[in-house]
Design a protein around this motif. Structure first.
Motif, PDB file in Angstrom:
ATOM      1  N   MET A  88       0.838  -1.207   0.000  1.00  9.20           N
ATOM      2  CA  MET A  88       0.000   0.000   0.000  1.00  9.20           C
ATOM      3  C   MET A  88       0.874   1.259   0.000  1.00  9.20           C
ATOM      4  O   MET A  88       0.633   2.206  -0.747  1.00  9.20           O
ATOM      5  CB  MET A  88      -0.931  -0.011   1.220  1.00  9.20           C
ATOM      6  N   GLY A  89       1.928   1.240   0.827  1.00  7.55           N
ATOM      7  CA  GLY A  89       2.848   2.377   0.888  1.00  7.55           C
ATOM      8  C   GLY A  89       3.600   2.572  -0.417  1.00  7.55           C
ATOM      9  O   GLY A  89       3.802   3.703  -0.871  1.00  7.55           O
ATOM     10  N   ILE A  90       4.014   1.457  -1.047  1.00  7.50           N
ATOM     11  CA  ILE A  90       4.754   1.524  -2.319  1.00  7.50           C
ATOM     12  C   ILE A  90       3.893   2.187  -3.393  1.00  7.50           C
ATOM     13  O   ILE A  90       4.339   3.103  -4.096  1.00  7.50           O
ATOM     14  CB  ILE A  90       5.191   0.108  -2.767  1.00  7.50           C
ATOM     15  N   PHE A  91       2.633   1.730  -3.511  1.00 10.84           N
ATOM     16  CA  PHE A  91       1.764   2.270  -4.568  1.00 10.84           C
ATOM     17  C   PHE A  91       1.347   3.708  -4.276  1.00 10.84           C
ATOM     18  O   PHE A  91       1.249   4.534  -5.189  1.00 10.84           O
ATOM     19  CB  PHE A  91       0.542   1.366  -4.774  1.00 10.84           C
ATOM     20  N   GLU A  92       1.122   4.019  -2.992  1.00  9.89           N
ATOM     21  CA  GLU A  92       0.741   5.396  -2.652  1.00  9.89           C
ATOM     22  C   GLU A  92       1.923   6.354  -2.803  1.00  9.89           C
ATOM     23  O   GLU A  92       1.738   7.561  -2.900  1.00  9.89           O
ATOM     24  CB  GLU A  92       0.157   5.457  -1.241  1.00  9.89           C
ATOM     25  N   LYS A  93       3.134   5.808  -2.851  1.00  8.08           N
ATOM     26  CA  LYS A  93       4.325   6.632  -3.131  1.00  8.08           C
ATOM     27  C   LYS A  93       4.400   6.963  -4.624  1.00  8.08           C
ATOM     28  O   LYS A  93       5.177   7.809  -5.050  1.00  8.08           O
ATOM     29  CB  LYS A  93       5.575   5.838  -2.698  1.00  8.08           C
ATOM     30  N   GLY A  94       3.582   6.269  -5.425  1.00  5.22           N
ATOM     31  CA  GLY A  94       3.586   6.513  -6.871  1.00  5.22           C
ATOM     32  C   GLY A  94       4.508   5.577  -7.622  1.00  5.22           C
ATOM     33  O   GLY A  94       4.741   5.741  -8.822  1.00  5.22           O
ATOM     34  N   TRP A  95       5.067   4.571  -6.922  1.00  2.71           N
ATOM     35  CA  TRP A  95       5.926   3.594  -7.589  1.00  2.71           C
ATOM     36  C   TRP A  95       5.037   2.538  -8.232  1.00  2.71           C
ATOM     37  O   TRP A  95       4.307   1.829  -7.549  1.00  2.71           O
ATOM     38  CB  TRP A  95       6.879   2.941  -6.590  1.00  2.71           C
ATOM     39  N   GLU A  96       5.083   2.460  -9.557  1.00  2.00           N
ATOM     40  CA  GLU A  96       4.167   1.573 -10.280  1.00  2.00           C
ATOM     41  C   GLU A  96       4.749   0.171 -10.447  1.00  2.00           C
ATOM     42  O   GLU A  96       4.093  -0.824 -10.156  1.00  2.00           O
ATOM     43  CB  GLU A  96       3.845   2.191 -11.644  1.00  2.00           C
ATOM     44  N   LYS A  97       5.993   0.106 -10.952  1.00  2.00           N
ATOM     45  CA  LYS A  97       6.646  -1.189 -11.176  1.00  2.00           C
ATOM     46  C   LYS A  97       8.087  -1.089 -10.710  1.00  2.00           C
ATOM     47  O   LYS A  97       8.664  -0.008 -10.724  1.00  2.00           O
ATOM     48  CB  LYS A  97       6.634  -1.542 -12.671  1.00  2.00           C
ATOM     49  N   PRO A  98       8.691  -2.209 -10.311  1.00  2.14           N
ATOM     50  CA  PRO A  98      10.088  -2.147  -9.872  1.00  2.14           C
ATOM     51  C   PRO A  98      11.037  -1.798 -11.020  1.00  2.14           C
ATOM     52  O   PRO A  98      10.824  -2.212 -12.154  1.00  2.14           O
ATOM     53  CB  PRO A  98      10.369  -3.550  -9.344  1.00  2.14           C
ATOM     54  N   SER A  99      12.067  -1.008 -10.699  1.00  2.00           N
ATOM     55  CA  SER A  99      13.114  -0.684 -11.679  1.00  2.00           C
ATOM     56  C   SER A  99      14.087  -1.869 -11.741  1.00  2.00           C
ATOM     57  O   SER A  99      14.019  -2.778 -10.909  1.00  2.00           O
ATOM     58  CB  SER A  99      13.848   0.585 -11.241  1.00  2.00           C
ATOM     59  N   PRO A 100      15.019  -1.885 -12.710  1.00  2.00           N
ATOM     60  CA  PRO A 100      15.941  -3.027 -12.813  1.00  2.00           C
ATOM     61  C   PRO A 100      16.703  -3.332 -11.515  1.00  2.00           C
ATOM     62  O   PRO A 100      16.836  -4.496 -11.138  1.00  2.00           O
ATOM     63  CB  PRO A 100      16.885  -2.601 -13.944  1.00  2.00           C
ATOM     64  N   ILE A 101      17.203  -2.305 -10.807  1.00  2.00           N
ATOM     65  CA  ILE A 101      17.953  -2.571  -9.577  1.00  2.00           C
ATOM     66  C   ILE A 101      17.018  -3.132  -8.502  1.00  2.00           C
ATOM     67  O   ILE A 101      17.409  -3.991  -7.702  1.00  2.00           O
ATOM     68  CB  ILE A 101      18.714  -1.306  -9.081  1.00  2.00           C
ATOM     69  N   GLN A 102      15.770  -2.685  -8.477  1.00  2.00           N
ATOM     70  CA  GLN A 102      14.808  -3.198  -7.491  1.00  2.00           C
ATOM     71  C   GLN A 102      14.430  -4.642  -7.813  1.00  2.00           C
ATOM     72  O   GLN A 102      14.351  -5.486  -6.915  1.00  2.00           O
ATOM     73  CB  GLN A 102      13.574  -2.297  -7.446  1.00  2.00           C
ATOM     74  N   GLU A 103      14.226  -4.928  -9.080  1.00  2.00           N
ATOM     75  CA  GLU A 103      13.946  -6.320  -9.504  1.00  2.00           C
ATOM     76  C   GLU A 103      15.069  -7.268  -9.094  1.00  2.00           C
ATOM     77  O   GLU A 103      14.819  -8.387  -8.655  1.00  2.00           O
ATOM     78  CB  GLU A 103      13.835  -6.373 -11.041  1.00  2.00           C
ATOM     79  N   ALA A 104      16.301  -6.786  -9.261  1.00  2.00           N
ATOM     80  CA  ALA A 104      17.455  -7.654  -8.997  1.00  2.00           C
ATOM     81  C   ALA A 104      17.729  -7.812  -7.508  1.00  2.00           C
ATOM     82  O   ALA A 104      18.113  -8.892  -7.056  1.00  2.00           O
ATOM     83  CB  ALA A 104      18.693  -7.078  -9.700  1.00  2.00           C
ATOM     84  N   SER A 105      17.543  -6.732  -6.726  1.00  2.00           N
ATOM     85  CA  SER A 105      17.980  -6.775  -5.321  1.00  2.00           C
ATOM     86  C   SER A 105      16.905  -7.205  -4.337  1.00  2.00           C
ATOM     87  O   SER A 105      17.211  -7.875  -3.343  1.00  2.00           O
ATOM     88  CB  SER A 105      18.544  -5.413  -4.901  1.00  2.00           C
ATOM     89  N   ILE A 106      15.622  -6.867  -4.562  1.00  2.00           N
ATOM     90  CA  ILE A 106      14.587  -7.138  -3.543  1.00  2.00           C
ATOM     91  C   ILE A 106      14.473  -8.635  -3.227  1.00  2.00           C
ATOM     92  O   ILE A 106      14.584  -9.028  -2.058  1.00  2.00           O
ATOM     93  CB  ILE A 106      13.223  -6.525  -3.944  1.00  2.00           C
ATOM     94  N   PRO A 107      14.279  -9.535  -4.233  1.00  2.00           N
ATOM     95  CA  PRO A 107      14.115 -10.952  -3.875  1.00  2.00           C
ATOM     96  C   PRO A 107      15.354 -11.557  -3.224  1.00  2.00           C
ATOM     97  O   PRO A 107      15.251 -12.393  -2.324  1.00  2.00           O
ATOM     98  CB  PRO A 107      13.792 -11.638  -5.212  1.00  2.00           C
ATOM     99  N   ILE A 108      16.550 -11.134  -3.657  1.00  2.00           N
ATOM    100  CA  ILE A 108      17.787 -11.679  -3.070  1.00  2.00           C
ATOM    101  C   ILE A 108      17.933 -11.204  -1.626  1.00  2.00           C
ATOM    102  O   ILE A 108      18.280 -11.975  -0.729  1.00  2.00           O
ATOM    103  CB  ILE A 108      19.026 -11.268  -3.903  1.00  2.00           C
TER     104      ILE A 108
END
Length: 436
Positions: free
Chosen positions: A65-85
């Motif tokens: 909820m906080g992520i979307f209300e911040k206006g972040w729609e989709k993860p960027s390449p660095i977020q895609e790579a780092s969040i799951p790890i």
């Protein structure tokens, strides 16, 4: 008969609750206060993703909820790579360009892993400057707005006693500059026994001579079983040595085939020292500036130039390391909120500072080091948007210009008579009028 009726009512009531819960599961996103969609052009620095969604990382509903209300729609390449790890508990060494979403790459997994039922410090985020600490804490607070995570920022230049009182009131995540957190640790104030996540942002700066030995000292006070997330745009030898000493089989992420942001077009103008202010005045009158940052090589020159720009009739703030912290905070806050169009500053302002509206960076004084140049021009073209960097080059700067081009593998072109607005102005009809 009455019992059957009662049983049926209970069953219907239970069914109704399940349906409501299911509807809530489907409709929770519709209830969010999502800011208007960012329709500006974005470069491949942030759009070349694998197509993941934030929901795919199995994050808590409140964090999403906080992520979307911040206006972040989709993860960027660095977020895609780092969040799951990061969520898997592994140490990470990540290299990504400034302005591509690194803060989200570590703050999302940090917030996800906090256990709010425990009143203790569980994560420590260390950054090199006070301004970056304030900015990072603001992002974390916004992301965690629907969670019960208590976040605290502590930096030099603020009241130590106030910070001590706040730590005793219990916090989960601390964002700090190295000197202040060490001061608190040496006084035995924060209990770090359960602090199992350490984030080092702008690690190359944290491991420079400015903070010599401080991170080793911090790590000695953390539990042996810990996770370290290390983020750095550049990778000097000090980072490699630190990694070999403290990180355990780290997962390496490198999104740095090139160092400079794709959305930033770079120009130089050959001038004599005494022509610089006149040249700057010409740029102000010809460019469509949304907001600009102008860099000088000394605090004295910052103040002198800010005075000159004000005398020319333009709105101008200035910021440098010798100013009182409260004054620095006010300038940073007001500039970020768009109260003034132009900011003159020293290299204090190069690290990680994110003002989305900045579309023009001017190096009034050309830097000596490629790393400094890289961080300066990275204040423009944030998160894949467009921007320009203009360098005022004197005869003495000519060798540094060539060397920096070579070291960064980039091209700094001669400034044309007319700069195409399409290179740095996104929604031209939305641009504010010149501020005099």
């Amino acid at each position: 008969m009455m019992t059957d009726s009662l049983s049926t009512n209970n069953h219907l009531s239970s069914l109704s609750t399940k349906i409501d819960d299911k509807t809530d599961d489907i409709g929770w996103k519709a209830k969010l206060k999502i800011p208007p969609k960012d329709r500006r052009i974005k470069t491949s620095d942030v759009t070349e993703t694998r197509g993941n969604e934030f929901e795919e990382f199995c994050l808590k509903r409140e964090l999403l909820m906080g992520i979307f209300e911040k206006g972040w729609e989709k993860p960027s390449p660095i977020q895609e790579a780092s969040i799951p790890i990061a969520l898997s508990g592994k140490d990470i060494l990540a290299r990504a360009k400034n302005g591509t979403g690194k803060t989200g790459g570590y703050s999302i997994p940090v917030l996800e892993q906090v256990d709010t039922t425990k009143d203790c410090i569980q994560a420590l985020i260390i950054v090199p400057t006070r301004e970056l600490a304030l900015q990072t804490s603001q992002i974390c607070i916004e992301l965690a707005k629907h969670m019960n995570v208590r976040i605290m920022v502590t930096t030099g230049g603020t009241n130590l006693r106030d910070d001590i009182m706040r730590i005793y009131q219990k916090v989960h995540v601390i964002i700090a500059t190295p000197g202040r957190i060490l001061d608190l640790m040496d006084k035995g104030v924060p209990n770090m026994d359960l602090c199992r996540i350490l984030v080092l942002d702008e690690a190359d700066k944290l491991l420079s001579q400015d903070f010599k030995g401080m991170l080793d000292h911090v790590i000695s006070k953390l539990p042996k079983e810990r996770q370290i997330l290390l983020f750095s745009a550049t990778f000097p030898l000090t980072v490699k040595q630190f990694m070999e000493k403290h990180l355990r089989n780290p997962y390496e992420i490198n999104l740095m085939e090139e160092l400079t942001l794709k959305g930033v077009t770079q120009y130089y103008a050959f001038v004599q020292e005494r022509q610089k202010v006149h040249c700057l005045n010409t740029l102000f009158s010809k460019l469509q500036i949304n907001q600009s940052i102008i860099f000088c090589n000394s605090t004295q020159r910052v103040e002198l130039l800010a005075k000159k720009i004000t005398e020319l009739g333009y709105c101008c703030y200035y910021i440098h390391a010798k100013m009182a912290q409260a004054h620095r905070n006010r300038v940073f806050h007001d500039f970020r909120n768009g109260l003034c169009r132009n900011l003159v500053c020293s290299d204090l302002f190069t690290r990680g500072i994110d003002v989305q509206a900045v579309n023009v960076v001017i190096n009034f004084d050309f830097p000596k080091m490629a790393e400094t140049y890289l961080h300066r021009i990275g204040r423009s073209g944030r998160f894949g948007h467009l921007g320009i960097a203009i360098n005022l080059i004197t005869y003495d700067d000519r060798f540094a210009l060539h060397r920096i081009e070579q070291e960064l593998g980039t091209e700094i072109k001669p400034i044309p008579k007319v700069i195409d607005p399409a290179l740095y102005v996104t929604n031209m009809e939305d641009e504010p009028h010149e501020e005099k």
